[in-house]
Design an enzyme around this catalytic site. Structure first.
Site, PDB file in Angstrom:
ATOM      1  N   ARG A  90     -44.878 -97.105  88.795  1.00  0.00           N
ATOM      2  CA  ARG A  90     -45.008 -98.114  89.886  1.00  0.00           C
ATOM      3  C   ARG A  90     -44.678 -98.605  90.734  1.00  0.00           C
ATOM      4  O   ARG A  90     -44.746 -99.119  91.996  1.00  0.00           O
ATOM      5  CB  ARG A  90     -43.664 -99.079  89.416  1.00  0.00           C
ATOM      6  CG  ARG A  90     -43.158-100.353  89.858  1.00  0.00           C
ATOM      7  CD  ARG A  90     -41.644-100.777  89.372  1.00  0.00           C
ATOM      8  NE  ARG A  90     -41.194-100.902  88.068  1.00  0.00           N
ATOM      9  CZ  ARG A  90     -41.845-101.328  86.867  1.00  0.00           C
ATOM     10  NH1 ARG A  90     -41.612-102.155  86.786  1.00  0.00           N
ATOM     11  NH2 ARG A  90     -40.467-100.471  85.588  1.00  0.00           N
ATOM     12  N   TYR A  91     -43.762 -96.790  90.837  1.00  0.00           N
ATOM     13  CA  TYR A  91     -43.764 -96.234  92.213  1.00  0.00           C
ATOM     14  C   TYR A  91     -44.991 -95.070  92.828  1.00  0.00           C
ATOM     15  O   TYR A  91     -44.842 -94.564  91.205  1.00  0.00           O
ATOM     16  CB  TYR A  91     -42.804 -95.562  92.376  1.00  0.00           C
ATOM     17  CG  TYR A  91     -41.547 -96.930  92.066  1.00  0.00           C
ATOM     18  CD1 TYR A  91     -40.731 -98.249  93.263  1.00  0.00           C
ATOM     19  CD2 TYR A  91     -40.815 -97.032  91.110  1.00  0.00           C
ATOM     20  CE1 TYR A  91     -39.828 -98.786  92.473  1.00  0.00           C
ATOM     21  CE2 TYR A  91     -39.845 -97.370  90.852  1.00  0.00           C
ATOM     22  CZ  TYR A  91     -39.598 -98.411  91.105  1.00  0.00           C
ATOM     23  OH  TYR A  91     -38.769 -99.933  91.317  1.00  0.00           O
ATOM     24  N   ARG A  94     -43.538 -91.431  91.410  1.00  0.00           N
ATOM     25  CA  ARG A  94     -42.563 -90.805  89.728  1.00  0.00           C
ATOM     26  C   ARG A  94     -43.633 -91.382  88.894  1.00  0.00           C
ATOM     27  O   ARG A  94     -43.689 -92.825  89.643  1.00  0.00           O
ATOM     28  CB  ARG A  94     -41.348 -91.087  90.414  1.00  0.00           C
ATOM     29  CG  ARG A  94     -41.148 -92.713  90.472  1.00  0.00           C
ATOM     30  CD  ARG A  94     -39.670 -92.334  91.521  1.00  0.00           C
ATOM     31  NE  ARG A  94     -39.199 -93.209  92.157  1.00  0.00           N
ATOM     32  CZ  ARG A  94     -39.250 -93.891  93.274  1.00  0.00           C
ATOM     33  NH1 ARG A  94     -40.402 -93.407  94.060  1.00  0.00           N
ATOM     34  NH2 ARG A  94     -38.370 -94.961  93.859  1.00  0.00           N
ATOM     35  N   CYS A 103     -32.790 -95.283  69.300  1.00  0.00           N
ATOM     36  CA  CYS A 103     -31.727 -94.792  70.073  1.00  0.00           C
ATOM     37  C   CYS A 103     -30.673 -94.357  68.844  1.00  0.00           C
ATOM     38  O   CYS A 103     -30.841 -95.088  67.923  1.00  0.00           O
ATOM     39  CB  CYS A 103     -31.417 -96.196  70.955  1.00  0.00           C
ATOM     40  SG  CYS A 103     -32.364 -96.501  72.104  1.00  0.00           S
ATOM     41  N   CYS A 107     -28.026-101.398  72.159  1.00  0.00           N
ATOM     42  CA  CYS A 107     -26.783-101.790  73.574  1.00  0.00           C
ATOM     43  C   CYS A 107     -27.248-103.559  72.959  1.00  0.00           C
ATOM     44  O   CYS A 107     -28.266-103.984  73.121  1.00  0.00           O
ATOM     45  CB  CYS A 107     -26.988-101.425  74.167  1.00  0.00           C
ATOM     46  SG  CYS A 107     -27.008 -99.675  74.587  1.00  0.00           S
ATOM     47  N   CYS A 110     -29.453-104.391  75.902  1.00  0.00           N
ATOM     48  CA  CYS A 110     -30.356-103.944  76.304  1.00  0.00           C
ATOM     49  C   CYS A 110     -31.927-104.358  76.864  1.00  0.00           C
ATOM     50  O   CYS A 110     -32.167-105.652  76.420  1.00  0.00           O
ATOM     51  CB  CYS A 110     -31.266-103.348  75.125  1.00  0.00           C
ATOM     52  SG  CYS A 110     -32.949-101.821  75.167  1.00  0.00           S
ATOM     53  N   ARG A 112     -34.573-103.111  77.173  1.00  0.00           N
ATOM     54  CA  ARG A 112     -35.947-102.786  76.350  1.00  0.00           C
ATOM     55  C   ARG A 112     -35.831-103.651  75.010  1.00  0.00           C
ATOM     56  O   ARG A 112     -36.352-102.528  74.169  1.00  0.00           O
ATOM     57  CB  ARG A 112     -36.137-101.182  76.354  1.00  0.00           C
ATOM     58  CG  ARG A 112     -37.158-101.539  78.247  1.00  0.00           C
ATOM     59  CD  ARG A 112     -38.303-100.355  77.884  1.00  0.00           C
ATOM     60  NE  ARG A 112     -37.826 -99.576  79.190  1.00  0.00           N
ATOM     61  CZ  ARG A 112     -37.231 -98.575  79.890  1.00  0.00           C
ATOM     62  NH1 ARG A 112     -37.135 -97.630  79.071  1.00  0.00           N
ATOM     63  NH2 ARG A 112     -37.755 -98.732  81.133  1.00  0.00           N
ATOM     64  N   ASP A 273     -30.781-106.842  83.890  1.00  0.00           N
ATOM     65  CA  ASP A 273     -31.927-107.955  83.575  1.00  0.00           C
ATOM     66  C   ASP A 273     -31.581-108.936  82.634  1.00  0.00           C
ATOM     67  O   ASP A 273     -30.937-108.920  81.919  1.00  0.00           O
ATOM     68  CB  ASP A 273     -33.091-106.501  82.839  1.00  0.00           C
ATOM     69  CG  ASP A 273     -33.289-105.718  83.913  1.00  0.00           C
ATOM     70  OD1 ASP A 273     -32.945-105.420  85.077  1.00  0.00           O
ATOM     71  OD2 ASP A 273     -32.416-104.302  83.449  1.00  0.00           O
ATOM     72  N   ASP A 310     -33.640-105.149  89.314  1.00  0.00           N
ATOM     73  CA  ASP A 310     -34.907-104.982  89.217  1.00  0.00           C
ATOM     74  C   ASP A 310     -35.520-106.031  89.396  1.00  0.00           C
ATOM     75  O   ASP A 310     -34.734-106.735  88.443  1.00  0.00           O
ATOM     76  CB  ASP A 310     -34.702-103.957  87.532  1.00  0.00           C
ATOM     77  CG  ASP A 310     -34.971-102.472  87.829  1.00  0.00           C
ATOM     78  OD1 ASP A 310     -36.259-102.462  88.325  1.00  0.00           O
ATOM     79  OD2 ASP A 310     -34.742-102.280  87.133  1.00  0.00           O
ATOM     80  N   LYS A 317     -36.882-101.726  92.387  1.00  0.00           N
ATOM     81  CA  LYS A 317     -35.469-101.789  92.036  1.00  0.00           C
ATOM     82  C   LYS A 317     -35.859-102.066  93.949  1.00  0.00           C
ATOM     83  O   LYS A 317     -35.801-101.103  94.192  1.00  0.00           O
ATOM     84  CB  LYS A 317     -35.276-100.047  91.840  1.00  0.00           C
ATOM     85  CG  LYS A 317     -33.568 -99.988  91.565  1.00  0.00           C
ATOM     86  CD  LYS A 317     -33.695 -99.152  90.689  1.00  0.00           C
ATOM     87  CE  LYS A 317     -34.296 -99.331  89.372  1.00  0.00           C
ATOM     88  NZ  LYS A 317     -35.071 -98.618  88.531  1.00  0.00           N
TER      89      LYS A 317
END
Ligand code: SF4
Length: 352
Positions: A90-91, A94, A103, A107, A110, A112, A273, A310, A317
């Site tokens: 995206r950037y 990186r 995981c 959570c 989450c 995702r 999010d 985000d 972000k």
């Protein structure tokens, strides 16, 4: 106390973490969004507190099935920036490298949540990993690889060591950053072998710990972080602002101080999010800015994270913390009004 990860509502009930009369309703939630609570986290939960901030992060809630119209399966738009499976670019300097969609805990907020867990996406195969390395090596502008998922520290140390070594072998990759919850949720897994796997000559490794409440920095978690930092690996933090978990200045300050005490530099405070079924855990941006303002006044500068959003859809972000300065009209565009941490207003430069 249990010594295995709890993965069903029946197991949560047997461990005293959910009342028997709620199991039918929670089974429906667990059928949609996977559950896992490690022994370390189960031990942290205060069973006598119906609003326990650790429980709120990991124990399913019927509110998760009440989706709001503005919530999205891919709230930060990863897929629109994925040139190869597992890569998000995206950037310019990186990329994300998403190796695994599992995981140690799941959570409830989450971002995702539609992708992780047994019903989610499959971890990268060896062929797909090769394709990801190829993409990274063919893009000399990539300076940093952020290894995420899921939780990459779930991978066997031998495979993790291989990944870090392959990234280190790419000349233009200088930083490998791994995002994890592992030191707090399963500190016993931070073994000497795993820590050794995180390092490779030619690259600097950072570990970013995701934790949201000061109780997550238990003595065992602090010792696990010390094993990482003592090996010469700097650590950063990331925290999600969560209603009823850390959205008060005392809790957030204690969390940030705990990070710094563990030699972890507070990095991001994420505004939550728009993930499906997470509205009950989101607070407002105005409340987040107010918290940041209060933190600035009372806690060391070392303990200040950057409050970020985000932008939904993949626009990236951005910092959304409170603003302390605004331009005033002086005709030349060089005059400002600056607000102190206590709300006082001052001209800059001072007026004569
Ligand atoms: S550890 Fe990260 S990826 Fe895994 S469920 Fe929690 S927030 Fe999602």
């Amino acid at each position: 106390m249990t010594n295995t990860t709890l993965r069903s509502i029946a197991q949560l009930r047997d461990a005293g973490l959910v009342p028997a009369e709620q199991t039918a309703a929670l089974d429906k939630v667990a059928a949609r969004y996977v559950v896992a609570i490690t022994p370390a986290i189960a031990q942290l939960i205060d069973r006598d507190d119906p609003n326990d901030p650790i429980a709120r992060q990991f124990i399913p809630d019927p509110a998760e099935l009440a989706w709001q119209p503005n919530e999205q399966a891919d709230p930060i738009g990863d897929d629109a920036f994925s040139p190869a499976e597992g890569i998000v670019h995206r950037y310019p300097d990186r990329v994300l490298l998403k190796l695994i969609y599992a995981c140690p805990v799941y959570c409830r907020f989450c971002f995702r949540r539609e992708m992780v867990g047994p019903g989610g996406r499959r971890s990268l195969t060896a062929d797909k990993r090769e394709a990801a390395y190829r993409y990274i090596s063919q893009h000399p502008e990539i300076w940093e690889v952020i290894v995420t998922g899921g939780d990459p520290l779930l991978l066997p140390p031998s495979l993790l060591g291989d990944v870090v070594g392959r990234l280190a072998a790419v000349d233009h990759v200088k930083i490998v950053r791994l995002h994890t919850r592992m030191p707090a949720v399963a500190p016993e897994r931070i073994t000497a072998e795993l820590v050794e796997a995180l390092r490779a000559p030619g690259v600097t490794t950072y570990v970013a710990l995701h934790a949201n409440h000061p109780r997550e920095l238990s003595p065992a978690a602090r010792a696990a972080c010390a094993r990482i930092v003592d090996a010469g690996i700097p650590m950063l933090s990331q925290t999600v602002l969560l209603r009823g978990v850390n959205d008060d200045v005392d809790t957030l300050s204690a969390l940030m101080r705990a990070f710094v005490e563990c030699r972890i530099k507070p990095y991001y405070l994420h505004h939550p999010d728009l993930a499906p079924g997470t509205g009950h855990l989101r607070s407002s941006i105005a409340a987040g800015q107010d918290l940041m303002r209060q933190m600035r006044g009372r806690v060391s500068g070392l303990c200040q994270p950057t409050y970020v959003l985000d932008i939904p859809g993949g626009a990236g972000k951005v910092p959304i913390g409170p603003n302390y300065i605004s331009a005033t009209a002086d005709g030349a565009g060089h005059a400002y009004e600056v607000r102190t941490i206590n709300g006082g207003l001052h001209a800059y430069p001072p007026r004569r």
